[in-house]
Design a protein around this motif. Structure first.
Motif, PDB file in Angstrom:
ATOM      1  N   THR A 411       0.836  -1.196   0.000  1.00 35.84           N
ATOM      2  CA  THR A 411       0.000   0.000   0.000  1.00 35.84           C
ATOM      3  C   THR A 411       0.869   1.244   0.000  1.00 35.84           C
ATOM      4  O   THR A 411       1.993   1.239   0.507  1.00 35.84           O
ATOM      5  CB  THR A 411      -0.934   0.021   1.235  1.00 35.84           C
ATOM      6  N   GLY A 412       0.323   2.308  -0.572  1.00 31.82           N
ATOM      7  CA  GLY A 412       0.975   3.610  -0.512  1.00 31.82           C
ATOM      8  C   GLY A 412       0.182   4.592   0.316  1.00 31.82           C
ATOM      9  O   GLY A 412       0.580   5.754   0.462  1.00 31.82           O
ATOM     10  N   ARG A 413      -0.958   4.142   0.851  1.00 36.64           N
ATOM     11  CA  ARG A 413      -1.832   5.013   1.644  1.00 36.64           C
ATOM     12  C   ARG A 413      -2.141   4.307   2.967  1.00 36.64           C
ATOM     13  O   ARG A 413      -3.262   3.844   3.212  1.00 36.64           O
ATOM     14  CB  ARG A 413      -3.114   5.328   0.867  1.00 36.64           C
ATOM     15  N   LEU A 414      -1.152   4.233   3.807  1.00 36.93           N
ATOM     16  CA  LEU A 414      -1.293   3.568   5.098  1.00 36.93           C
ATOM     17  C   LEU A 414      -2.283   4.282   6.005  1.00 36.93           C
ATOM     18  O   LEU A 414      -2.791   3.696   6.970  1.00 36.93           O
ATOM     19  CB  LEU A 414       0.081   3.483   5.778  1.00 36.93           C
ATOM     20  N   GLY A 415      -2.601   5.524   5.706  1.00 40.11           N
ATOM     21  CA  GLY A 415      -3.516   6.293   6.556  1.00 40.11           C
ATOM     22  C   GLY A 415      -4.900   5.692   6.660  1.00 40.11           C
ATOM     23  O   GLY A 415      -5.584   5.876   7.678  1.00 40.11           O
ATOM     24  N   SER A 416      -5.352   4.951   5.630  1.00 42.04           N
ATOM     25  CA  SER A 416      -6.683   4.343   5.690  1.00 42.04           C
ATOM     26  C   SER A 416      -6.766   3.338   6.828  1.00 42.04           C
ATOM     27  O   SER A 416      -7.718   3.348   7.623  1.00 42.04           O
ATOM     28  CB  SER A 416      -7.002   3.669   4.356  1.00 42.04           C
ATOM     29  N   ALA A 417      -5.773   2.447   6.927  1.00 40.59           N
ATOM     30  CA  ALA A 417      -5.778   1.449   7.997  1.00 40.59           C
ATOM     31  C   ALA A 417      -5.594   2.103   9.360  1.00 40.59           C
ATOM     32  O   ALA A 417      -6.246   1.722  10.342  1.00 40.59           O
ATOM     33  CB  ALA A 417      -4.686   0.412   7.740  1.00 40.59           C
ATOM     34  N   LEU A 418      -4.702   3.091   9.438  1.00 43.59           N
ATOM     35  CA  LEU A 418      -4.489   3.758  10.719  1.00 43.59           C
ATOM     36  C   LEU A 418      -5.737   4.519  11.162  1.00 43.59           C
ATOM     37  O   LEU A 418      -6.037   4.582  12.365  1.00 43.59           O
ATOM     38  CB  LEU A 418      -3.295   4.707  10.619  1.00 43.59           C
ATOM     39  N   SER A 419      -6.480   5.088  10.220  1.00 44.13           N
ATOM     40  CA  SER A 419      -7.728   5.778  10.571  1.00 44.13           C
ATOM     41  C   SER A 419      -8.734   4.814  11.160  1.00 44.13           C
ATOM     42  O   SER A 419      -9.440   5.136  12.132  1.00 44.13           O
ATOM     43  CB  SER A 419      -8.317   6.464   9.336  1.00 44.13           C
TER      44      SER A 419
END
Length: 473
Positions: A411-419
């Motif tokens: 993934t290049g958008r780890l923010g989705s999982a962290l959110s």
């Protein structure tokens, strides 16, 4: 006895008119709805026996030609009243002559008031005739049916005869749906307006706007993005904005303070299909076996129906020298865990089921029945925030005590999982970023995770070069 008809726009006003005219002892003879509102026929000094005798006398007389249409509630007075009805009325009026009259004197009654007996008998006879009842006068109830008395409280909102409630129809259902849709649209409009106001506040500070753009690139949810950006002071220097933003994000990440492997026991991994549960089980088993002994670890699989599901775990077990067991029902799982209670660590690999699969509820019931099992939810980091949110909600029945975040290298958008982790306050235990066993398994660390946000985004944006791909192959 006096009888009179009252017309008003509603029942409450009509009852007040009855009480003002006849007092609290008035008797309502009939009521109905008209084009003008509500019509009530009421009488004072009502005597049921007298009414019956007058009605019998009127029925014995030959039918009189119809009189001219009266004005509203004025009853025509016949020229020759029946003798017996008139005598009975005189006897009734003479009887209570000695009783004191408590009510104060009223002004003269309007011309519509009628002195009762003969004309009342004619009116009753006309009311029982179908043609006359439909034309001029409301139907009067029979003498055997005692009329209801008017309420003594003039301010009472309930009418004397309450209309039947209207049945629920398809039209009312459509109106209810329209109201719900309007409320939903109003809520969305308010949320958009609040977001717009927040955005305006953020645009007033360049450092906040920069933080919002970065967090959006990292894949964070809009709510978390605004919360973090608003915590950054508006006068912060631009070169300090990114570091302050990452620090605020790391403080919001829930991290499990104790490594579950140190506590050992029975640990079950649950999650959607393809989340990486089996590979993570192998990594955990290999890590624990390297720190202790392989005979201290046992593997259990409940994936007995899916093709190739258990074979992969058996393959890992043979490579690591760890025993693998199967459980195909709740009873067999309980019996198996009872037999494996001497092992220090038992890892349970559940079946890979979609979050919308009906069989998922059965799998979760197995784990709830085995109370000694601790559950960890496996979430793939390469999924969208909305999909991960649905997965967490669907697997709430397993009561997960933590999260294993897998596939960080995809993934290049780890923010989705962290959110998702921040929204549901699920503590992070481990992260995985590759297929190597057990090399690509790491303890979750908030500072390391936020520092990898930029590296993962750049790796995803890096263009592919055929020469390098061919050299790697």
């Amino acid at each position: 006895m006096k009888i009179k008809r009252f017309v008003a726009h509603d029942m409450r006003t009509a009852l007040q008119m009855v009480r003002a005219e006849h007092g609290p002892d008035a008797v309502i003879l009939s009521n109905r709805r008209t084009d003008d509102g509500v019509e009530i026929v009421a009488a004072s000094n009502y005597d049921e026996a007298l009414v019956q005798r007058a009605l019998d006398a009127a029925r014995s007389e030959p039918a009189a030609p119809p009189a001219a249409a009266p004005q509203r509630a004025v009853f025509p007075v016949p020229e020759a009243p029946p003798a017996d009805a008139f005598a009975a009325l005189r006897a009734r009026e003479a009887a209570p002559a000695t009783e004191p009259v408590a009510r104060p004197a009223r002004p003269p009654a309007p011309p519509r008031a009628v002195d009762p007996a003969p004309e009342f008998a004619a009116a009753l006879a006309a009311a029982h005739a179908p043609a006359a009842a439909a034309a001029d006068f409301p139907q009067v109830p029979a003498a055997a049916e005692r009329p209801a008395r008017a309420s003594a409280e003039a301010a009472a909102p309930a009418p004397a005869v309450a209309p039947a409630p209207a049945p629920v129809t398809a039209a009312s259902d459509e109106q209810l749906m329209e109201m719900r849709n309007e409320l939903s649209q109003m809520r969305q409009m308010i949320e958009r307006e609040m977001a717009r106001l927040t955005d305006e506040r953020l645009r007033g500070s360049p450092v906040r706007a920069q933080a919002m753009e970065l967090m959006d690139d990292y894949g964070f949810d809009a709510g978390i993005t605004r919360d973090v950006a608003l915590q950054i002071p508006a006068d912060t220097e631009a070169h300090r904005g990114r570091g302050l933003m990452l620090g605020l994000i790391s403080k919001r990440l829930p991290i499990c303070p104790v490594d579950p492997l140190h506590e050992a026991g029975v640990i079950a991994l649950v999650g959607p299909t393809g989340a990486g549960k089996t590979t993570t089980i192998a990594k955990l088993a290999a890590l624990y076996a390297s720190q202790h002994q392989a005979r201290d670890v046992a593997l259990v699989t409940t994936d007995t129906t899916r093709i190739g599901g258990r074979e992969q775990l058996y393959s890992y077990g043979r490579q690591l020298g760890i025993a693998v067991h199967e459980a195909d029902s709740e009873a067999s799982l309980l019996q198996l865990l009872q037999r494996l209670q001497d092992y220090r660590l038992v890892l349970v690999d559940t079946a890979g089921l979609s979050q919308r699969d009906r069989a998922l509820a059965g799998q979760l019931n197995w784990l709830r029945a085995a109370r000694q099992v601790r559950t960890l939810l496996v979430l793939p980091a390469n999924s969208h925030h909305a999909d991960l949110d649905e997965v967490v909600r669907r697997f709430q029945g397993a009561r997960p005590q933590g999260v294993v975040l897998t596939k960080l290298d995809e993934t290049g958008r780890l923010g989705s999982a962290l959110s998702t982790v921040v929204d549901h306050e699920l503590p992070l235990t481990w992260i995985t970023d590759g297929q190597q066993v057990p090399g690509d398994l790491h303890r979750a660390n908030a500072a390391h995770l936020v520092l990898r946000l930029e590296d993962l985004r750049r790796a995803a944006d890096r263009p592919n070069t055929p020469e390098l791909d061919h050299a790697v192959a």
